[in-house]
Write a protein that holds these residues in place. Sequence first.
Motif, PDB file in Angstrom:
ATOM      1  N   ILE A 125      38.566  80.557  55.619  1.00  0.00           N
ATOM      2  CA  ILE A 125      39.203  79.347  56.135  1.00  0.00           C
ATOM      3  C   ILE A 125      39.325  78.340  54.995  1.00  0.00           C
ATOM      4  O   ILE A 125      38.486  78.304  54.091  1.00  0.00           O
ATOM      5  N   ALA A 126      40.365  77.516  55.036  1.00  0.00           N
ATOM      6  CA  ALA A 126      40.581  76.513  53.986  1.00  0.00           C
ATOM      7  C   ALA A 126      39.357  75.621  53.827  1.00  0.00           C
ATOM      8  O   ALA A 126      38.704  75.245  54.805  1.00  0.00           O
ATOM      9  N   ALA A 127      39.047  75.299  52.585  1.00  0.00           N
ATOM     10  CA  ALA A 127      37.871  74.489  52.261  1.00  0.00           C
ATOM     11  C   ALA A 127      37.991  73.077  52.812  1.00  0.00           C
ATOM     12  O   ALA A 127      39.076  72.501  52.859  1.00  0.00           O
ATOM     13  N   ALA A 128      36.858  72.531  53.184  1.00  0.00           N
ATOM     14  CA  ALA A 128      36.793  71.135  53.629  1.00  0.00           C
ATOM     15  C   ALA A 128      36.972  70.219  52.423  1.00  0.00           C
ATOM     16  O   ALA A 128      36.577  70.561  51.304  1.00  0.00           O
ATOM     17  N   SER A 129      37.556  69.049  52.643  1.00  0.00           N
ATOM     18  CA  SER A 129      37.723  68.070  51.563  1.00  0.00           C
ATOM     19  C   SER A 129      36.384  67.509  51.114  1.00  0.00           C
ATOM     20  O   SER A 129      36.200  67.183  49.946  1.00  0.00           O
ATOM     21  N   GLN A 130      35.454  67.386  52.065  1.00  0.00           N
ATOM     22  CA  GLN A 130      34.093  66.936  51.769  1.00  0.00           C
ATOM     23  C   GLN A 130      33.123  67.701  52.646  1.00  0.00           C
ATOM     24  O   GLN A 130      33.489  68.175  53.719  1.00  0.00           O
ATOM     25  N   VAL A 131      31.883  67.807  52.186  1.00  0.00           N
ATOM     26  CA  VAL A 131      30.799  68.306  53.022  1.00  0.00           C
ATOM     27  C   VAL A 131      29.752  67.204  53.120  1.00  0.00           C
ATOM     28  O   VAL A 131      29.542  66.445  52.170  1.00  0.00           O
ATOM     29  N   LEU A 132      29.130  67.122  54.269  1.00  0.00           N
ATOM     30  CA  LEU A 132      28.135  66.099  54.539  1.00  0.00           C
ATOM     31  C   LEU A 132      26.829  66.785  54.901  1.00  0.00           C
ATOM     32  O   LEU A 132      26.775  67.554  55.861  1.00  0.00           O
ATOM     33  N   GLY A 137      19.761  63.379  50.104  1.00  0.00           N
ATOM     34  CA  GLY A 137      19.122  62.586  49.050  1.00  0.00           C
ATOM     35  C   GLY A 137      17.654  62.328  49.311  1.00  0.00           C
ATOM     36  O   GLY A 137      16.797  62.623  48.458  1.00  0.00           O
ATOM     37  N   PRO A 138      17.292  61.801  50.488  1.00  0.00           N
ATOM     38  CA  PRO A 138      15.874  61.582  50.779  1.00  0.00           C
ATOM     39  C   PRO A 138      15.055  62.876  50.750  1.00  0.00           C
ATOM     40  O   PRO A 138      13.892  62.871  50.342  1.00  0.00           O
ATOM     41  N   SER A 139      15.649  63.982  51.185  1.00  0.00           N
ATOM     42  CA  SER A 139      14.931  65.257  51.157  1.00  0.00           C
ATOM     43  C   SER A 139      14.609  65.682  49.736  1.00  0.00           C
ATOM     44  O   SER A 139      13.523  66.222  49.472  1.00  0.00           O
ATOM     45  N   ILE A 140      15.532  65.456  48.804  1.00  0.00           N
ATOM     46  CA  ILE A 140      15.272  65.771  47.394  1.00  0.00           C
ATOM     47  C   ILE A 140      14.101  64.936  46.888  1.00  0.00           C
ATOM     48  O   ILE A 140      13.184  65.443  46.241  1.00  0.00           O
ATOM     49  N   ARG A 141      14.119  63.645  47.197  1.00  0.00           N
ATOM     50  CA  ARG A 141      13.030  62.747  46.766  1.00  0.00           C
ATOM     51  C   ARG A 141      11.670  63.166  47.313  1.00  0.00           C
ATOM     52  O   ARG A 141      10.649  62.930  46.685  1.00  0.00           O
ATOM     53  N   ASN A 142      11.651  63.780  48.490  1.00  0.00           N
ATOM     54  CA  ASN A 142      10.393  64.179  49.119  1.00  0.00           C
ATOM     55  C   ASN A 142      10.042  65.645  48.905  1.00  0.00           C
ATOM     56  O   ASN A 142       9.116  66.148  49.532  1.00  0.00           O
ATOM     57  N   SER A 143      10.761  66.321  48.028  1.00  0.00           N
ATOM     58  CA  SER A 143      10.532  67.757  47.817  1.00  0.00           C
ATOM     59  C   SER A 143       9.739  68.007  46.533  1.00  0.00           C
ATOM     60  O   SER A 143       9.533  67.107  45.720  1.00  0.00           O
ATOM     61  N   VAL A 151      17.411  61.986  39.973  1.00  0.00           N
ATOM     62  CA  VAL A 151      18.483  61.276  40.673  1.00  0.00           C
ATOM     63  C   VAL A 151      18.635  61.946  42.027  1.00  0.00           C
ATOM     64  O   VAL A 151      18.775  63.169  42.105  1.00  0.00           O
ATOM     65  N   ALA A 152      18.573  61.159  43.074  1.00  0.00           N
ATOM     66  CA  ALA A 152      18.787  61.707  44.417  1.00  0.00           C
ATOM     67  C   ALA A 152      20.288  61.724  44.694  1.00  0.00           C
ATOM     68  O   ALA A 152      20.985  60.754  44.397  1.00  0.00           O
ATOM     69  N   PRO A 153      20.787  62.821  45.243  1.00  0.00           N
ATOM     70  CA  PRO A 153      22.224  62.907  45.508  1.00  0.00           C
ATOM     71  C   PRO A 153      22.632  62.096  46.726  1.00  0.00           C
ATOM     72  O   PRO A 153      21.818  61.751  47.579  1.00  0.00           O
ATOM     73  N   TRP A 154      23.908  61.810  46.795  1.00  0.00           N
ATOM     74  CA  TRP A 154      24.500  61.256  47.999  1.00  0.00           C
ATOM     75  C   TRP A 154      24.553  62.367  49.036  1.00  0.00           C
ATOM     76  O   TRP A 154      24.519  63.545  48.700  1.00  0.00           O
ATOM     77  N   ASP A 155      24.637  62.003  50.283  1.00  0.00           N
ATOM     78  CA  ASP A 155      24.712  62.996  51.348  1.00  0.00           C
ATOM     79  C   ASP A 155      26.101  63.615  51.468  1.00  0.00           C
ATOM     80  O   ASP A 155      26.251  64.687  52.025  1.00  0.00           O
ATOM     81  N   ALA A 156      27.122  62.928  50.972  1.00  0.00           N
ATOM     82  CA  ALA A 156      28.496  63.435  51.019  1.00  0.00           C
ATOM     83  C   ALA A 156      28.864  63.975  49.639  1.00  0.00           C
ATOM     84  O   ALA A 156      28.651  63.308  48.627  1.00  0.00           O
TER      85      ALA A 156
END
Length: 164
Positions: A125-132, A137-143, A151-156
């Motif tokens: 299926i065609a790719a989404a323009s964005q994934v959310l 980000g908070p999960s990276i900081r707590n992992s 650097v914690a990523p954005w969720d989008a």
Amino acid sequence: MRIAVSASFLSALLAVSPAMAADCLQERAIYGDADGAYELRFEPVGSTSAVTSNHFKVTVGKTGLVLDGIVMQSGEPERANGMIMNNCPEGDVTGDDIAACTVWQGVIYSVGADGKVASLPGEGIAAASQVLLPDFGPSIRNSAIWGKATVAPWDALTLKGCGQ
């Protein structure tokens, strides 16, 4: 000779066109976060009988870390539930083993060029323009990877290309 470039022109130039998303299948889509620190690269599952609907890798810029990601369709209504893991053991493992190496888990949503939120597309299926990825980000900081990742990523994450 200097050329002045307006911010709106640059944004328009860098934005992913709906045509790019339509030309790229989800299993080849490459996404990046707003800071350019994280790249999420989908790859083919490789089996029509697989339990997972999507596979991907997350590269954490300037660290050498490459995290494994899977998506399984589950729930009622059915949703794309994803997991991002770091160095999980293989073979006969327990739930505690998986929990210890899981960096993020949750529903992965797609955001279309029209702004509509939907479930992540499957292969073919065609790719989404964005994934959310809510709370990515908070999960990276707590992992356990926090410290290597600073650097914690954005969720989008926005579609930035299409792999081979």
